[in-house]
Enzyme design. Structure first.
Site, PDB file in Angstrom:
ATOM      1  N   GLU A  35     -67.792 -31.831  36.611  1.00  7.37           N
ATOM      2  CA  GLU A  35     -67.405 -30.678  35.804  1.00  7.37           C
ATOM      3  C   GLU A  35     -66.973 -31.236  34.456  1.00  7.37           C
ATOM      4  O   GLU A  35     -66.139 -32.143  34.422  1.00  7.37           O
ATOM      5  CB  GLU A  35     -66.235 -29.951  36.466  1.00  7.37           C
ATOM      6  CG  GLU A  35     -66.587 -29.335  37.809  1.00  7.37           C
ATOM      7  CD  GLU A  35     -65.337 -28.876  38.578  1.00  7.37           C
ATOM      8  OE1 GLU A  35     -64.607 -28.024  38.065  1.00  7.37           O
ATOM      9  OE2 GLU A  35     -65.111 -29.408  39.668  1.00  7.37           O
ATOM     10  N   ARG A 261     -62.872 -40.152  49.243  1.00 10.75           N
ATOM     11  CA  ARG A 261     -62.707 -40.429  47.819  1.00 10.75           C
ATOM     12  C   ARG A 261     -61.935 -41.731  47.629  1.00 10.75           C
ATOM     13  O   ARG A 261     -61.262 -42.211  48.533  1.00 10.75           O
ATOM     14  CB  ARG A 261     -62.007 -39.266  47.112  1.00 10.75           C
ATOM     15  CG  ARG A 261     -60.654 -38.905  47.724  1.00 10.75           C
ATOM     16  CD  ARG A 261     -60.074 -37.652  47.086  1.00 10.75           C
ATOM     17  NE  ARG A 261     -59.580 -37.916  45.742  1.00 10.75           N
ATOM     18  CZ  ARG A 261     -60.021 -37.302  44.651  1.00 10.75           C
ATOM     19  NH1 ARG A 261     -60.956 -36.384  44.740  1.00 10.75           N
ATOM     20  NH2 ARG A 261     -59.524 -37.597  43.477  1.00 10.75           N
ATOM     21  N   LYS A 271     -58.170 -35.722  37.233  1.00  9.34           N
ATOM     22  CA  LYS A 271     -58.449 -35.427  35.826  1.00  9.34           C
ATOM     23  C   LYS A 271     -57.322 -34.603  35.212  1.00  9.34           C
ATOM     24  O   LYS A 271     -56.969 -34.798  34.056  1.00  9.34           O
ATOM     25  CB  LYS A 271     -59.755 -34.641  35.717  1.00  9.34           C
ATOM     26  CG  LYS A 271     -60.979 -35.522  35.648  1.00  9.34           C
ATOM     27  CD  LYS A 271     -62.199 -34.693  35.290  1.00  9.34           C
ATOM     28  CE  LYS A 271     -62.763 -34.025  36.538  1.00  9.34           C
ATOM     29  NZ  LYS A 271     -64.040 -33.334  36.295  1.00  9.34           N
TER      30      LYS A 271
HETATM   31  P1  ATP Z   1     -61.757 -31.557  39.415  1.00 18.26           P
HETATM   32  O1  ATP Z   1     -62.822 -30.888  40.248  1.00 18.26           O
HETATM   33  O2  ATP Z   1     -60.390 -31.391  39.911  1.00 18.26           O
HETATM   34  O3  ATP Z   1     -61.909 -31.371  37.961  1.00 18.26           O
HETATM   35  P2  ATP Z   1     -63.031 -33.925  40.362  1.00 18.26           P
HETATM   36  O4  ATP Z   1     -62.387 -35.258  40.449  1.00 18.26           O
HETATM   37  O5  ATP Z   1     -63.520 -33.238  41.580  1.00 18.26           O
HETATM   38  O6  ATP Z   1     -61.977 -33.087  39.590  1.00 18.26           O
HETATM   39  P3  ATP Z   1     -65.697 -33.611  39.334  1.00 18.26           P
HETATM   40  O7  ATP Z   1     -66.114 -33.640  37.921  1.00 18.26           O
HETATM   41  O8  ATP Z   1     -65.896 -32.387  40.102  1.00 18.26           O
HETATM   42  O9  ATP Z   1     -64.177 -34.016  39.307  1.00 18.26           O
HETATM   43  O10 ATP Z   1     -66.317 -34.843  40.093  1.00 18.26           O
HETATM   44  C1  ATP Z   1     -67.663 -35.211  40.044  1.00 18.26           C
HETATM   45  C2  ATP Z   1     -68.038 -35.966  41.279  1.00 18.26           C
HETATM   46  O11 ATP Z   1     -67.214 -37.122  41.419  1.00 18.26           O
HETATM   47  C3  ATP Z   1     -67.838 -35.138  42.511  1.00 18.26           C
HETATM   48  O12 ATP Z   1     -68.960 -35.281  43.338  1.00 18.26           O
HETATM   49  C4  ATP Z   1     -66.612 -35.708  43.148  1.00 18.26           C
HETATM   50  O13 ATP Z   1     -66.646 -35.572  44.533  1.00 18.26           O
HETATM   51  C5  ATP Z   1     -66.657 -37.175  42.705  1.00 18.26           C
HETATM   52  N1  ATP Z   1     -65.309 -37.744  42.665  1.00 18.26           N
HETATM   53  C6  ATP Z   1     -64.265 -37.279  41.973  1.00 18.26           C
HETATM   54  N2  ATP Z   1     -63.159 -38.017  42.212  1.00 18.26           N
HETATM   55  C7  ATP Z   1     -63.533 -38.993  43.071  1.00 18.26           C
HETATM   56  C8  ATP Z   1     -62.846 -40.079  43.710  1.00 18.26           C
HETATM   57  N3  ATP Z   1     -61.548 -40.309  43.500  1.00 18.26           N
HETATM   58  N4  ATP Z   1     -63.552 -40.881  44.527  1.00 18.26           N
HETATM   59  C9  ATP Z   1     -64.866 -40.654  44.737  1.00 18.26           C
HETATM   60  N5  ATP Z   1     -65.561 -39.661  44.179  1.00 18.26           N
HETATM   61  C10 ATP Z   1     -64.914 -38.824  43.353  1.00 18.26           C
HETATM   62 MG    MG Z   2     -64.671 -31.231  41.488  1.00 16.58          MG
END
Ligand code: ATP
Ligand code: MG
Length: 559
Positions: A35, A261, A271
């Site tokens: 995102e 994760r 984030k």
């Molecule tokens: P948010 O959705 O709260 O903004 P997010 O960390 O989920 O934060 P995304 O941009 O949705 O951010 O993440 C993109 C991809 O990265 C997704 O597939 C997510 O599952 C993966 N991802 C995010 N954080 C981690 C992590 N700590 N370890 C492994 N994969 C991650």
């Molecule tokens: Mg996300």
């Protein structure tokens, strides 16, 4: 030699390998779906390496798709930064950059399809009422009084939502699934919300935006994603994603695979929290070298190869709740730099040394290897003159027994040069040491003095030829291993006041030419990287990437 680290298990890779061996031969398609609401961090690096790595390994494609369903939090600047980070890590997405918003027309058509089939309805309950009607883990939900609207009425209302006839929050479109489902995600989840917001890709076209859940799986289906890889918190959403795939005329049915994760000690991987650090000015932007963002780590001196290596080392499992030791990450960069960073001498806290038996205009230049094991690296020219700087830490007026550096009346070797003896300590009226007066034993170049053991070797820089530079010593941003463990908001109380210490240092002349992001081992001190922003404005600034001590290699040896 550096310790070689074998890669850890990766159950998704194994699974795909098994599929191939069992005869499946379609091209695999994965995607990385951020995102665009912040910069990428080390957790995302795990996901990037996994998705792009699998496509690479099995001859498939990996897409970069922005899941941009929330215009209020998204920005073009984040899109640009994310693209740059993925490329810097060494990956290239197949085709152009994709956006979930490219599929908004299709998603809307599918929403209408569900309405026509009696599988979605427009609800007038307020957000609070919807929450209340939803029930809990132990109590079933209750149907909304608007759940039985006719398909025609729903179609009309949905269209009027789309054209902006209603205010935000006045209505939503919900799937009509099961208000008593044990899985709360199936209790008539929201598909569309009214948002009179400008979108970075679609402008003012839409007054309604699809929910993440209604967008994500179908976007994968549109793109022909075969392995829809996500983190474990989406396991509970899988039945809903499958419900959409089963109830919509989608071109294919991607299979979702969840993995744990990355969580790492001393490090935030949210984030939202990282944005708070930026917004409150606690750090110097998203790419502050203390940030666990990819751009911050890059500025700190991490190489893309070291981050990829780390992601390989930690493996991919479904075991949740583990905390990776940040020492693994620093081990990965340290072993890369140990092999690949040229050496240099730099004095972080300069203390002047006058070599009393060296003439004012004396100058001898040593040709020193750029790297002890790398003949391909340029030889450095290191000049010795009457006045030098040594590190204040390498001198003690009253040394303890095992102090093998310089002290009154004691001898030490200048790295690549002579043995010197400290004859006199000069102080200012306040009692601060201002210089040391030492004498050179000219008989000791490249050999030990007759009958005497000199254990210590210290680094030094010529006063005449040394280059002034700023050195930023970075440390963990947080003092505790899990800054956000107890209560979400508390992490700011655990900031490490010593996370940045700035030194006005002096470096050997070869450092004057350091190009942006070039990395060095400052001998006896640590690994450093020329700050890319400072270089642009003509300033010489080095960021400490890591120190020399490798606690992870030690742990590995013991274990
Ligand atoms: P948010 O959705 O709260 O903004 P997010 O960390 O989920 O934060 P995304 O941009 O949705 O951010 O993440 C993109 C991809 O990265 C997704 O597939 C997510 O599952 C993966 N991802 C995010 N954080 C981690 C992590 N700590 N370890 C492994 N994969 C991650
Ligand atoms: Mg996300």
């Amino acid at each position: 030699m550096t310790t070689e680290t074998t890669s850890a298990p990766n159950f998704i890779r194994n699974q795909i390998r098994d599929e191939r061996e069992a005869g499946r031969d379609d091209k695999i398609v994965t995607r990385f779906p951020p995102e665009p609401n912040g910069f990428l961090h080390i957790g995302h690096a795990k996901s990037i390496c996994l998705n792009f790595g699998l496509a690479e390994q099995f001859g498939g494609d990996c897409h970069l798709r922005f899941d941009d369903t929330n215009p209020a939090k998204e920005e073009q600047a984040y899109i640009d930064a994310i693209k740059a980070d993925v490329e810097w890590l060494g990956f290239q997405w197949a085709g152009g950059v994709r956006f979930a918003s490219d599929y908004f027309d299709q998603l809307y058509a599918w929403a209408q399809h569900l309405v026509r089939e009696g599988k979605a309805y427009v609800d007038d309950l307020s957000p609070d009422e919807i929450r209340e009607y939803r029930g809990t883990l132990t109590e079933p939900g209750r149907p909304s009084p608007y759940r039985e609207r006719s398909a025609d009425e729903n179609l009309d209302l949905l269209e009027r939502m789309r054209t902006g006839e209603f205010a935000e929050g006045e209505k939503v479109l919900r799937a009509r699934i099961d208000m008593a489902a044990p899985n709360i995600n199936l209790r008539d989840p929201i598909l569309y919300r009214i948002r009179h917001a400008h979108h970075h890709q679609t402008g003012d076209k839409w007054k309604i935006y699809p929910s993440y859940d209604f967008t994500h799986g179908q976007s994968d289906a549109i793109e022909g994603v075969t392995h829809s890889i996500c983190t474990l918190e989406f396991e509970d959403h899988r039945p809903l994603y499958e419900w959409f795939l089963d109830n919509l005329p989608v071109p294919c049915k991607p299979r979702q695979i969840e993995f744990a994760r990355l969580n790492m000690n001393y490090t935030l991987t949210s984030k939202r929290k990282l944005k708070l650090l930026v917004d409150q000015g606690i750090v110097d932007g998203w790419d502050d070298p203390r940030m666990p963002t990819i751009s911050g780590m890059r500025r700190r001196g991490y190489t893309a190869a070291s981050i990829r290596k780390f992601c390989e080392m930690i493996g991919v499992t479904r075991a949740d709740g583990g905390l990776v030791d940040i020492a693994m990450l620093t081990h990965a960069i340290r072993s890369d730099l140990e092999d690949n960073a040229p050496r240099a001498m730099a004095v972080l806290r300069p203390l002047k040394v006058v070599l009393t038996n060296v003439a004012e205009d004396h100058e001898e230049v040593y040709e020193v290897p750029g790297h002890p094991a790398r003949e391909d690296m340029a030889v450095r020219k290191v000049p010795l003159t009457r006045e030098l700087y040594i590190d204040a830490d390498d001198f003690m007026e009253e040394p303890p027994k095992k102090f093998f550096r310089l002290a009154p009346g004691k001898e030490v070797r200048l790295r690549n040069s002579y043995v010197i003896r400290c004859d006199e300590v000069v102080k200012d009226p306040a009692g601060e040491i201002t210089e040391l007066r030492c004498s050179v034993d000219f008989d000791t170049l490249g050999k030990n003095p007759e009958g005497r053991k000199v254990k210590g070797v210290i680094h030094w820089v010529s006063v005449t030829h040394g280059v002034p530079m700023e050195v930023r010593l970075y440390d963990n941003l947080f003092e505790v291993e899990q800054p956000d463990r107890d209560r979400d908001a508390d992490f700011l109380e655990h900031l490490n006041p010593q996370s940045l210490v700035v030194c006005q240092a002096v470096g050997e002349p070869s450092l004057a030419e350091a190009s942006p992001e070039s990395r060095f081992q400052f001998e006896r001190v640590g690994y450093f990287c020329a700050d890319r922003h400072a270089c642009e404005s003509g300033k010489l600034v080095f960021n400490r990437t890591v120190g020399l001590k490798d606690s992870w290699a030690k742990i590995k040896k013991k274990g």
